[in-house]
Design a protein around this motif. Structure first.
Motif, PDB file in Angstrom:
ATOM      1  N   ALA A 273       0.830  -1.207   0.000  1.00 53.01           N
ATOM      2  CA  ALA A 273       0.000   0.000   0.000  1.00 53.01           C
ATOM      3  C   ALA A 273       0.864   1.257   0.000  1.00 53.01           C
ATOM      4  O   ALA A 273       0.551   2.242  -0.680  1.00 53.01           O
TER       5      ALA A 273
ATOM      6  N   ALA B 215      -0.095   6.430   2.462  1.00 53.04           N
ATOM      7  CA  ALA B 215      -0.293   5.375   3.460  1.00 53.04           C
ATOM      8  C   ALA B 215       0.736   5.489   4.583  1.00 53.04           C
ATOM      9  O   ALA B 215       0.458   5.132   5.732  1.00 53.04           O
TER      10      ALA B 215
ATOM     11  N   ASN C 242       0.806   4.016  -2.938  1.00 51.41           N
ATOM     12  CA  ASN C 242       0.347   5.356  -2.555  1.00 51.41           C
ATOM     13  C   ASN C 242       1.095   5.780  -1.287  1.00 51.41           C
ATOM     14  O   ASN C 242       0.818   5.266  -0.201  1.00 51.41           O
TER      15      ASN C 242
ATOM     16  N   ALA D  43      -4.614   0.593   5.335  1.00 57.67           N
ATOM     17  CA  ALA D  43      -3.204   0.703   5.721  1.00 57.67           C
ATOM     18  C   ALA D  43      -3.040   0.807   7.234  1.00 57.67           C
ATOM     19  O   ALA D  43      -2.186   0.128   7.831  1.00 57.67           O
TER      20      ALA D  43
ATOM     21  N   THR E 175      -6.084  -1.661  -0.937  1.00 60.10           N
ATOM     22  CA  THR E 175      -6.418  -0.244  -0.861  1.00 60.10           C
ATOM     23  C   THR E 175      -5.734   0.430   0.332  1.00 60.10           C
ATOM     24  O   THR E 175      -5.485  -0.195   1.367  1.00 60.10           O
ATOM     25  N   ILE E 176      -5.472   1.725   0.186  1.00 64.43           N
ATOM     26  CA  ILE E 176      -4.830   2.508   1.240  1.00 64.43           C
ATOM     27  C   ILE E 176      -5.717   2.640   2.478  1.00 64.43           C
ATOM     28  O   ILE E 176      -5.239   2.896   3.581  1.00 64.43           O
TER      29      ILE E 176
END
Length: 503
Positions: A39, A46, A43, A119, A115-116
């Motif tokens: 993650a 995160a 991105n 996180a 998905t972030i």
């Protein structure tokens, strides 16, 4: 022979039982670590969600530790952390397997990233498992040290070391809450104002029981470091114990729907008595409340009725949430750990330290004492903010007070005054002119003696608290009464409050 055969059989049975026991790995979750790293690589935002509480050593896999640390350094430097930018740092790393290099592994992490949004949950999982591993290490060390204890490591020392490690582990997650929206801060300010309006006396802080002092300060405010200073025999310890007892005596709480206790009035008080023993401190408070001179209590010079009064008062005092730690030579780190424990267990509301100069910092011997005091005062202010309680710390004054005609103390009289004055939210001085006048007694029968008597009458039983600094309020002098035989400060009656007997 039969006995030996039985011993051999027992050993074989024990060995077989050991072989039957499954091998236990340290708690870890490689999938959670991989998902979190993936993650972050996809991105970098995160990282912002976990960096406040998660460090590289919290990862179980050494390679994951290196990836997280390298990615963090790149992001904090304002650069992008991706499989491509990290590749440079792992080109020469040992391959994970004959068919998988570390740069390839980075690409796999990013490709399988989730998905972030999840996180932080993955980060919490990694952190919690790291905490469990740390607990296992502490427990194993306790067992090993207990089995093979050196001569110079007594059991009490082992207990103290284990306690310290557990306290340190428990406090590692205290990083603060970061930025607070201004609207949220305004809401808290309105709630504080409403609580002050609803509370008897209209105080926003804890009521010390001394009306004029509370009026000047608004009570003892949460998160404030309050310094109470004075020369020896001025009564600073007596004033601190009076305030502590009044606040603890007023303590009331109510049970919330979730089962927690909410403080309605007063507070749970922790008192670090670095100079006096707990027994001496209790005797002082007992003398004050029972109105029996402390020297009579210590020497057993009391009547039967006074003894019954002492018993009755002590039974009432025993129910008051006032906790005394009489350990001498504490460091600021040890004091903070004990205060945090009392906060967790008893919901500490006020901390009193008698006195500042008896604490020690973590500096090595030979270091500047001023630097050590700076470390102590900075640590106390940080602790007050962390626990959200007022800290009342007593302090000595330098001897230069005695060299002036006017013995009233000033901010410049504080020992190592720079850091104390800077870090404190409130600086108060306790002053009793009676102490100095009494020592100037001339020979009886002289004109000077008559003048001295008049002076003694004007200052007898009176004290002053001089507020030399207050961040959130005015400075000035607060008059108090003082009963030396009971070491008790009280509210001084105004002239208009004194009853008139004129007909």
């Amino acid at each position: 022979m039969a006995k030996n055969a039985l011993q051999v059989a027992d050993r074989l049975a024990a060995a077989a039982a050991d072989e039957a026991l499954p091998f236990r790995q340290a708690p870890h979750n490689l999938e959670a670590e991989q998902a979190l790293l993936g993650a972050i690589l996809v991105n970098n935002e995160a990282m912002d969600r976990v960096s406040a509480f998660l460090d590289p050593h919290h990862f179980y896999d050494p390679l994951h530790q290196q990836i997280y640390e390298t990615a963090g350094k790149l992001i904090h430097a304002g650069k992008q952390a991706t499989p491509i930018t990290l590749r440079t740092f792992f080109e020469t790393a040992e391959p994970i397997s004959p068919t998988l290099t570390v740069p390839q592994y980075l690409g796999t992490l990013a490709a399988n990233a989730t998905t972030i949004i999840n996180a932080e949950d993955y980060g919490r999982t990694v952190y919690d498992l790291a905490t469990r591993r740390a607990l296992i290490i502490i427990g194993e060390d306790m067992v090993n040290n207990a089995y093979d204890s050196p001569v110079d490591l007594p059991p009490q020392k082992q207990i103290e070391e284990s306690e310290t490690r557990l306290y340190d582990l428990a406090e590692q997650r205290k990083y603060g809450s970061g930025f607070v929206n201004f609207g949220t801060a305004l809401t808290h300010a309105i709630e504080m104002a409403n609580a002050a309006f609803a509370r008897e006396g209209h105080l926003s802080g804890l009521a010390s029981g001394l009306i004029d002092l509370d009026s000047k300060m608004g009570g003892l405010q949460p998160s404030d470091l309050i310094i109470l200073a004075g020369r020896p025999s001025m009564g600073k310890t007596a004033l601190a114990t009076n305030i502590a007892y009044n606040i603890a005596k007023a303590y009331k709480s109510e049970t919330q729907p979730d089962g927690s206790e909410k403080t309605v009035d007063g507070a749970v008080v922790g008192f670090f008595s670095l100079e006096m023993s707990a027994e001496q401190l209790a005797t002082r408070i007992l003398s004050e409340q029972a109105e029996i001179a402390s020297e009579k209590i210590r020497r057993g010079m009391i009547t039967e009725s006074e003894f019954r009064k002492l018993v009755d008062v002590s039974q009432e005092m025993g129910r008051i949430p006032l906790y005394i730690d009489q350990t001498g030579g504490l460091t600021i780190a040890q004091l903070a750990a004990r205060a945090r424990k009392l906060k967790r267990q008893k919901n500490l509301g006020l901390l009193v330290i008698d006195y500042l100069q008896l604490l020690s910092g973590s500096s090595k011997r030979g270091d500047n004492r001023v630097q050590e005091i700076t470390e102590i005062t900075t640590g106390l202010k940080a602790l007050a903010k962390e626990l959200a309680v007022p800290i009342l710390a007593l302090s000595q004054l330098s001897r230069q007070v005695e060299q002036r005609d006017d013995k009233r103390p000033q901010l410049s009289d504080l020992r190592e005054s720079g850091s104390i004055e800077q870090d404190a939210d409130v600086v108060m001085f306790v002053f009793r002119e009676e102490y100095y006048v009494e020592r100037l007694k001339p020979s009886e029968g002289t004109a000077e003696f008559v003048e001295w008597q008049q002076k003694m009458m004007s200052v007898s039983g009176r004290a002053e608290v001089i507020i030399g600094k207050q961040r959130h309020g005015p400075v000035g002098m607060v008059p108090l009464s003082f009963e030396s035989q009971f070491t008790r400060f009280g509210n001084l009656a105004r002239d208009y409050q004194v009853p008139s007997f004129d007909r």
